[in-house]
Design a protein around this motif. Sequence first.
Motif, PDB file in Angstrom:
ATOM      1  N   ALA A  73     -56.396  -5.977 -67.590  1.00 23.57           N
ATOM      2  CA  ALA A  73     -56.685  -7.658 -67.435  1.00 23.57           C
ATOM      3  C   ALA A  73     -55.978  -7.948 -66.055  1.00 23.57           C
ATOM      4  O   ALA A  73     -56.539  -8.879 -65.476  1.00 23.57           O
ATOM      5  N   GLU A  74     -54.853  -7.520 -66.019  1.00 23.21           N
ATOM      6  CA  GLU A  74     -54.214  -7.855 -64.697  1.00 23.21           C
ATOM      7  C   GLU A  74     -54.967  -7.510 -63.393  1.00 23.21           C
ATOM      8  O   GLU A  74     -54.907  -8.195 -62.438  1.00 23.21           O
ATOM      9  N   ILE A  75     -55.096  -6.180 -63.276  1.00 24.97           N
ATOM     10  CA  ILE A  75     -56.053  -5.847 -62.372  1.00 24.97           C
ATOM     11  C   ILE A  75     -57.385  -6.570 -62.053  1.00 24.97           C
ATOM     12  O   ILE A  75     -57.758  -7.106 -61.123  1.00 24.97           O
ATOM     13  N   CYS A  76     -58.111  -6.905 -63.069  1.00 17.48           N
ATOM     14  CA  CYS A  76     -59.248  -7.589 -63.183  1.00 17.48           C
ATOM     15  C   CYS A  76     -58.961  -9.165 -62.676  1.00 17.48           C
ATOM     16  O   CYS A  76     -59.732  -9.418 -61.791  1.00 17.48           O
ATOM     17  N   GLY A  77     -57.750  -9.687 -62.878  1.00 15.78           N
ATOM     18  CA  GLY A  77     -57.523 -10.898 -62.328  1.00 15.78           C
ATOM     19  C   GLY A  77     -57.315 -10.827 -60.915  1.00 15.78           C
ATOM     20  O   GLY A  77     -57.447 -11.925 -60.169  1.00 15.78           O
ATOM     21  N   PHE A  78     -56.473  -9.796 -60.342  1.00 20.18           N
ATOM     22  CA  PHE A  78     -56.319  -9.484 -59.119  1.00 20.18           C
ATOM     23  C   PHE A  78     -57.610  -9.621 -58.502  1.00 20.18           C
ATOM     24  O   PHE A  78     -57.796 -10.281 -57.156  1.00 20.18           O
ATOM     25  N   LEU A  79     -58.670  -8.898 -58.814  1.00 17.90           N
ATOM     26  CA  LEU A  79     -60.062  -8.797 -58.102  1.00 17.90           C
ATOM     27  C   LEU A  79     -60.542 -10.078 -58.177  1.00 17.90           C
ATOM     28  O   LEU A  79     -61.363 -10.241 -57.226  1.00 17.90           O
ATOM     29  N   GLN A  80     -60.594 -10.814 -59.099  1.00 19.10           N
ATOM     30  CA  GLN A  80     -61.037 -12.034 -59.314  1.00 19.10           C
ATOM     31  C   GLN A  80     -60.700 -12.925 -58.197  1.00 19.10           C
ATOM     32  O   GLN A  80     -61.394 -13.638 -57.543  1.00 19.10           O
ATOM     33  N   ARG A  81     -59.337 -13.222 -58.063  1.00 19.47           N
ATOM     34  CA  ARG A  81     -58.622 -13.903 -57.119  1.00 19.47           C
ATOM     35  C   ARG A  81     -59.057 -13.594 -55.527  1.00 19.47           C
ATOM     36  O   ARG A  81     -59.032 -14.253 -54.834  1.00 19.47           O
ATOM     37  N   ALA A  82     -58.921 -12.167 -55.292  1.00 18.36           N
ATOM     38  CA  ALA A  82     -59.621 -11.510 -54.082  1.00 18.36           C
ATOM     39  C   ALA A  82     -61.017 -12.263 -53.813  1.00 18.36           C
ATOM     40  O   ALA A  82     -61.088 -12.684 -52.691  1.00 18.36           O
ATOM     41  N   LYS A  83     -61.880 -12.179 -54.860  1.00 17.53           N
ATOM     42  CA  LYS A  83     -63.212 -12.839 -54.225  1.00 17.53           C
ATOM     43  C   LYS A  83     -63.064 -14.065 -54.130  1.00 17.53           C
ATOM     44  O   LYS A  83     -63.883 -14.864 -53.281  1.00 17.53           O
ATOM     45  N   GLN A  84     -62.357 -14.888 -54.827  1.00 19.48           N
ATOM     46  CA  GLN A  84     -62.292 -16.415 -54.532  1.00 19.48           C
ATOM     47  C   GLN A  84     -61.590 -16.658 -53.230  1.00 19.48           C
ATOM     48  O   GLN A  84     -62.074 -17.440 -52.338  1.00 19.48           O
ATOM     49  N   VAL A  85     -60.442 -16.169 -53.089  1.00 21.51           N
ATOM     50  CA  VAL A  85     -59.628 -16.242 -51.790  1.00 21.51           C
ATOM     51  C   VAL A  85     -60.223 -15.957 -50.613  1.00 21.51           C
ATOM     52  O   VAL A  85     -60.468 -16.729 -49.691  1.00 21.51           O
ATOM     53  N   TYR A  86     -60.714 -14.691 -50.694  1.00 21.43           N
ATOM     54  CA  TYR A  86     -61.242 -14.494 -49.413  1.00 21.43           C
ATOM     55  C   TYR A  86     -62.516 -14.927 -49.034  1.00 21.43           C
ATOM     56  O   TYR A  86     -63.051 -15.071 -47.835  1.00 21.43           O
ATOM     57  N   GLY A  87     -63.329 -15.335 -50.071  1.00 21.50           N
ATOM     58  CA  GLY A  87     -64.693 -16.282 -50.010  1.00 21.50           C
ATOM     59  C   GLY A  87     -64.416 -17.534 -49.228  1.00 21.50           C
ATOM     60  O   GLY A  87     -65.115 -17.949 -48.341  1.00 21.50           O
ATOM     61  N   ASP A  88     -63.092 -18.011 -49.674  1.00 18.11           N
ATOM     62  CA  ASP A  88     -62.751 -19.429 -49.208  1.00 18.11           C
ATOM     63  C   ASP A  88     -62.694 -19.471 -47.707  1.00 18.11           C
ATOM     64  O   ASP A  88     -63.078 -20.402 -47.019  1.00 18.11           O
ATOM     65  N   TYR A  89     -62.560 -18.034 -47.043  1.00 19.02           N
ATOM     66  CA  TYR A  89     -62.101 -17.896 -45.427  1.00 19.02           C
ATOM     67  C   TYR A  89     -63.488 -17.372 -45.026  1.00 19.02           C
ATOM     68  O   TYR A  89     -63.477 -17.180 -43.910  1.00 19.02           O
ATOM     69  N   GLY A  90     -64.632 -17.138 -45.906  1.00 13.89           N
ATOM     70  CA  GLY A  90     -65.851 -16.699 -45.271  1.00 13.89           C
ATOM     71  C   GLY A  90     -65.898 -15.032 -45.283  1.00 13.89           C
ATOM     72  O   GLY A  90     -66.853 -14.681 -44.886  1.00 13.89           O
ATOM     73  N   TYR A  91     -65.045 -14.499 -46.020  1.00 13.17           N
ATOM     74  CA  TYR A  91     -65.201 -13.152 -46.255  1.00 13.17           C
ATOM     75  C   TYR A  91     -65.768 -12.897 -47.418  1.00 13.17           C
ATOM     76  O   TYR A  91     -65.320 -12.983 -48.449  1.00 13.17           O
ATOM     77  N   HIS A  92     -67.073 -12.167 -47.439  1.00  9.51           N
ATOM     78  CA  HIS A  92     -67.778 -12.100 -48.564  1.00  9.51           C
ATOM     79  C   HIS A  92     -68.016 -10.595 -48.985  1.00  9.51           C
ATOM     80  O   HIS A  92     -68.360 -10.246 -50.081  1.00  9.51           O
ATOM     81  N   ASN A  93     -67.925  -9.750 -48.075  1.00 10.43           N
ATOM     82  CA  ASN A  93     -68.092  -8.304 -48.398  1.00 10.43           C
ATOM     83  C   ASN A  93     -67.150  -7.564 -48.151  1.00 10.43           C
ATOM     84  O   ASN A  93     -66.346  -7.054 -46.958  1.00 10.43           O
ATOM     85  N   LEU A  94     -66.318  -7.388 -49.260  1.00 13.08           N
ATOM     86  CA  LEU A  94     -64.880  -6.958 -49.134  1.00 13.08           C
ATOM     87  C   LEU A  94     -64.999  -5.286 -49.162  1.00 13.08           C
ATOM     88  O   LEU A  94     -65.726  -4.717 -49.893  1.00 13.08           O
TER      89      LEU A  94
END
Length: 340
Positions: A157-178
């Motif tokens: 669950a902690e790893i999933c939480g990290f990946l969810q945050r990555a989608k959000q934070v990177y997306g806020d800066y315009g990075y969508h293909n990680l």
Amino acid sequence: MKTHREIAEQLDLFHSEPQAPGMIFWHPNGWELFRDIQEHMRRVYRRNGFEEVNTPVFMKKELWQTSGHMDMFAENMFFGGGKENIDEYVLKPMSCPAHILLFKRGVHSHRDLPLRLFEFGLVHRNESSGSLNGCLRARQFTQDDAHVFCCWSQAEAEICGFLQRAKQVYGDYGYHNLDVKISTKPEKALGSDEQWCRAQKLLDSACQIEGFNAEYQAGEGAFYGPKIEVSLTDSMGRRWQCGTIQFDFNLPERFDVQYANEQGEFERPVIMHQAMYGSIERWLGILLEVSQGNLPDWLHPVPVAIASGVNRATHLKSRVLWASTRLNKVFMWRACDAAP
């Protein structure tokens, strides 16, 4: 294509001096940009159950002997001290051992876990002079350094939480293909085969749950545990690791880290290092090069430029645009606070 240093000069963000190689002198515009990037991550961490801490920059060498960094990382560390103890202290190259000392201040129950700590840690690494490159490769930089102490049953669950945050934070800066990679056990490694196998399966499972088709990097994990890497590519096609989440089978043993399980018996917690930006300086440098200075409206420190000789109406319009951009930034922070 302009480099991040050329763009920084154009936007009056920062510069370097020969008296401090590999270190940044932040100008008002640049420091505002730095603090906005930092505040963005602070709000994400807090909203996801992390507690912010702050630990010393200069600590005794014995701490780094206990952690093993003296054996594995000494050539990249800066040493110093007082008049009598010239090299008995170390400028911290990372915050991990200090966070473990915080955890060990009390006796922890399984009910306390997961415990999530984060710090904007100012760290120093003695990079070779030939490798220095503005914000992208520096000797002094700030990590959004986080650690999770949890049970094995909580790790996925902690790893999933990290990946969810990555989608959000990177997306806020315009990075969508990680670019997401899983680095597995190297030839020389600490920890049992069972631990490595279990951890690698959890990393793979979390990537599948969160919809990432992760590439495997066989044998590229650190000696102390496997990891997920999230990377970005700059304007010259160079790949930079930014975000990471990593198991550590070394430090719990070296520092005798324990918690009381449901039966009242002591056992080792799982410790996972993680960072979203990695280095705020590097993140900013990549962002400048990828965007070529065309930063997101909510982040740009210089949203308009006022040329000399403009008429009153044009000047007023520019001031309205400036105020609007600043208000949008404030509203975005408030929206972040209100988000579930």
